[in-house]
Design an enzyme around this catalytic site. Sequence first.
Site, PDB file in Angstrom:
ATOM      1  N   ALA A  42       0.625  -1.019   0.187  1.00 18.90           N
ATOM      2  CA  ALA A  42      -0.240  -0.678   0.095  1.00 18.90           C
ATOM      3  C   ALA A  42       0.919   1.318  -0.023  1.00 18.90           C
ATOM      4  CB  ALA A  42      -0.616  -0.260   1.070  1.00 18.90           C
ATOM      5  N   THR A 220      19.650   0.728  -2.150  1.00 20.68           N
ATOM      6  CA  THR A 220      19.494   1.367  -1.405  1.00 20.68           C
ATOM      7  C   THR A 220      20.493   1.776  -0.334  1.00 20.68           C
ATOM      8  OG1 THR A 220      17.249   0.739   0.104  1.00 20.68           O
ATOM      9  CG2 THR A 220      16.685   2.017  -2.290  1.00 20.68           C
ATOM     10  N   GLY A 225      22.897   7.277   0.142  1.00 20.89           N
ATOM     11  CA  GLY A 225      21.598   7.206  -0.702  1.00 20.89           C
ATOM     12  C   GLY A 225      21.243   5.794  -1.755  1.00 20.89           C
ATOM     13  N   THR A 248      10.491   5.277   9.029  1.00 23.27           N
ATOM     14  CA  THR A 248       9.709   4.681   8.056  1.00 23.27           C
ATOM     15  C   THR A 248       9.161   4.492   7.154  1.00 23.27           C
ATOM     16  OG1 THR A 248       8.778   4.030  10.586  1.00 23.27           O
ATOM     17  CG2 THR A 248       7.500   3.317   8.745  1.00 23.27           C
ATOM     18  N   ALA A 249       9.616   3.363   5.972  1.00 21.71           N
ATOM     19  CA  ALA A 249       8.731   3.395   4.679  1.00 21.71           C
ATOM     20  C   ALA A 249       9.777   3.821   3.736  1.00 21.71           C
ATOM     21  CB  ALA A 249       7.542   3.947   4.986  1.00 21.71           C
ATOM     22  N   ALA A 250      10.256   4.772   3.701  1.00 23.14           N
ATOM     23  CA  ALA A 250      11.723   5.611   3.443  1.00 23.14           C
ATOM     24  C   ALA A 250      12.035   4.700   1.210  1.00 23.14           C
ATOM     25  CB  ALA A 250      12.777   5.778   4.035  1.00 23.14           C
ATOM     26  N   GLY A 251      11.941   3.383   1.832  1.00 22.09           N
ATOM     27  CA  GLY A 251      12.330   2.353   0.783  1.00 22.09           C
ATOM     28  C   GLY A 251      10.936   2.672  -0.277  1.00 22.09           C
ATOM     29  N   ASP A 252       9.845   1.823   0.737  1.00 23.21           N
ATOM     30  CA  ASP A 252       8.280   2.723  -0.089  1.00 23.21           C
ATOM     31  C   ASP A 252       8.639   3.302  -1.032  1.00 23.21           C
ATOM     32  OD1 ASP A 252       8.176  -0.346   1.467  1.00 23.21           O
ATOM     33  OD2 ASP A 252       6.698   1.168   3.101  1.00 23.21           O
ATOM     34  N   SER A 282       9.866  12.259   2.371  1.00 25.20           N
ATOM     35  CA  SER A 282       9.072  11.207   3.300  1.00 25.20           C
ATOM     36  C   SER A 282      10.105  10.971   4.912  1.00 25.20           C
ATOM     37  CB  SER A 282       8.928   9.741   2.687  1.00 25.20           C
ATOM     38  OG  SER A 282       9.835   9.377   2.755  1.00 25.20           O
ATOM     39  N   LYS A 285       8.887  13.301   7.624  1.00 21.50           N
ATOM     40  CA  LYS A 285       6.942  13.203   8.341  1.00 21.50           C
ATOM     41  C   LYS A 285       7.229  11.995   8.853  1.00 21.50           C
ATOM     42  CE  LYS A 285       4.990  16.797   5.323  1.00 21.50           C
ATOM     43  NZ  LYS A 285       3.975  16.419   4.751  1.00 21.50           N
ATOM     44  N   GLY A 287       5.083   8.170  11.085  1.00 24.29           N
ATOM     45  CA  GLY A 287       4.161   7.759  10.117  1.00 24.29           C
ATOM     46  C   GLY A 287       4.583   6.941   8.210  1.00 24.29           C
TER      47      GLY A 287
HETATM   48  P1  ADP Z   1      14.634   0.953   3.382  1.00 27.70           P
HETATM   49  O1  ADP Z   1      13.661   1.575   3.849  1.00 27.70           O
HETATM   50  O2  ADP Z   1      14.211  -0.181   2.938  1.00 27.70           O
HETATM   51  O3  ADP Z   1      15.616   0.237   4.665  1.00 27.70           O
HETATM   52  P2  ADP Z   1      17.009   2.399   3.124  1.00 27.70           P
HETATM   53  O4  ADP Z   1      16.860   3.076   4.306  1.00 27.70           O
HETATM   54  O5  ADP Z   1      17.894   2.436   1.807  1.00 27.70           O
HETATM   55  O6  ADP Z   1      16.034   1.600   2.497  1.00 27.70           O
HETATM   56  O7  ADP Z   1      15.960   4.388   2.595  1.00 27.70           O
HETATM   57  C1  ADP Z   1      15.730   4.241   1.114  1.00 27.70           C
HETATM   58  C2  ADP Z   1      15.880   5.631  -0.048  1.00 27.70           C
HETATM   59  O8  ADP Z   1      15.457   6.449   1.199  1.00 27.70           O
HETATM   60  C3  ADP Z   1      17.306   5.630   0.694  1.00 27.70           C
HETATM   61  O9  ADP Z   1      18.066   4.616  -0.997  1.00 27.70           O
HETATM   62  C4  ADP Z   1      17.265   6.975   0.175  1.00 27.70           C
HETATM   63  O10 ADP Z   1      16.931   7.784  -0.500  1.00 27.70           O
HETATM   64  C5  ADP Z   1      16.238   7.433   1.322  1.00 27.70           C
HETATM   65  N1  ADP Z   1      16.641   7.960   2.445  1.00 27.70           N
HETATM   66  C6  ADP Z   1      16.389   7.274   3.399  1.00 27.70           C
HETATM   67  N2  ADP Z   1      17.136   7.622   4.549  1.00 27.70           N
HETATM   68  C7  ADP Z   1      17.388   8.477   4.407  1.00 27.70           C
HETATM   69  C8  ADP Z   1      18.258   9.919   5.003  1.00 27.70           C
HETATM   70  N3  ADP Z   1      18.424  10.144   6.374  1.00 27.70           N
HETATM   71  N4  ADP Z   1      18.396  11.802   4.135  1.00 27.70           N
HETATM   72  C9  ADP Z   1      17.665  11.482   2.974  1.00 27.70           C
HETATM   73  N5  ADP Z   1      17.289  10.209   2.854  1.00 27.70           N
HETATM   74  C10 ADP Z   1      17.111   8.941   3.498  1.00 27.70           C
END
Ligand code: ADP
Length: 308
Positions: A42, A220, A225, A248-252, A282, A285, A287
């Site tokens: 989702a 990732t 980056g 949370t959900a950065a990867g999503d 993301s 913020k 959630g």
């Molecule tokens: P997951 O959430 O699946 O563990 P990551 O932690 O590798 O994945 O994050 C996915 C992407 O989100 C990264 O490749 C980057 O682009 C972005 N990201 C994650 N954490 C940060 C951060 N602290 N600052 C800026 N971008 C971030």
Amino acid sequence: MKRILVIGSSNTDMIVNVPRIPKPGETILGGRFLLAAGGKGANQAVAAARSGGNVTFVSKVGKDSFGKQSLEGYRLDGINTEYILIDENESTGVALIYVSEDGENSIAVASGANMKITPEDIQNISELIEQNDFLLMQLEIPLETVKAAAKIANHLNKKIILNPAPAQYLDDELLKCISIITPNETEAEILTGKNIKSDNDISDAAEFLMAKGIDTVIITLGAKGIFLATKDIREFITSFKVDAVDTTAAGDVFNGALVTALAEDKSLIEAAIFGNAASALSVTKSGAQPSIPLRKDVEHFLRLSTKV
Ligand code: ADP
């Protein structure tokens, strides 16, 4: 614009902010509560839709108020929810999440209806798979279901993007169907069976996955980056500097934004930069779905960043 199909999980996240994660037997008072739609499938569908993508989401929820609420949310985001199934017996997936003051989290998931998405459910939507150009999946639903979808989509020459999360080992039969795989470092370690300690290890992991027949590997790397690898490209692309509040959900968000950019025929590198920008926004913020930015915010952020 090309069409995107997301097949995956739908959860309701119940998040309690606590000074520290409670120990077994302990009760901690004073936490703030947030109820938010989540689940990797989702989240990625919402990220793709908020990025401007034409998105259909296939998932399964329970016959309960959480499921109903989630569907309403997806519709508000402009997602086609026509193919979301309702399970008569199982509850909607729920994640109980503690987030401590220092940003640590502890999560228990009741997968519920998500684990009832069957290969037969996928056979029933083969026409839908045919009508779409991209198929985006994760691993929060049964693996045999992911495999069934990958086989059908591969047979139809669709672009399949797999975000192999949560981490698990995958066999070659599935990997060879995938066009783009997007593991984080831990997931890349599990997939390749090798520890990642250096830039060289990252590049080797990508090489290993490409040797399985995957055209594009994007690893990732959190705040660092991504590493992007294809036959012709080997490139680290740095993330955007932000004050991270909740990752949370950065990867999503990265995956959802990436697929939308690709559906607009942006180049891989442009799409990856768009994904980096959306996911950076993301993490500022709290959630999962409440933190997913709209396309206009990502574009604004990108304009500001290029001026620096
Ligand atoms: P997951 O959430 O699946 O563990 P990551 O932690 O590798 O994945 O994050 C996915 C992407 O989100 C990264 O490749 C980057 O682009 C972005 N990201 C994650 N954490 C940060 C951060 N602290 N600052 C800026 N971008 C971030």
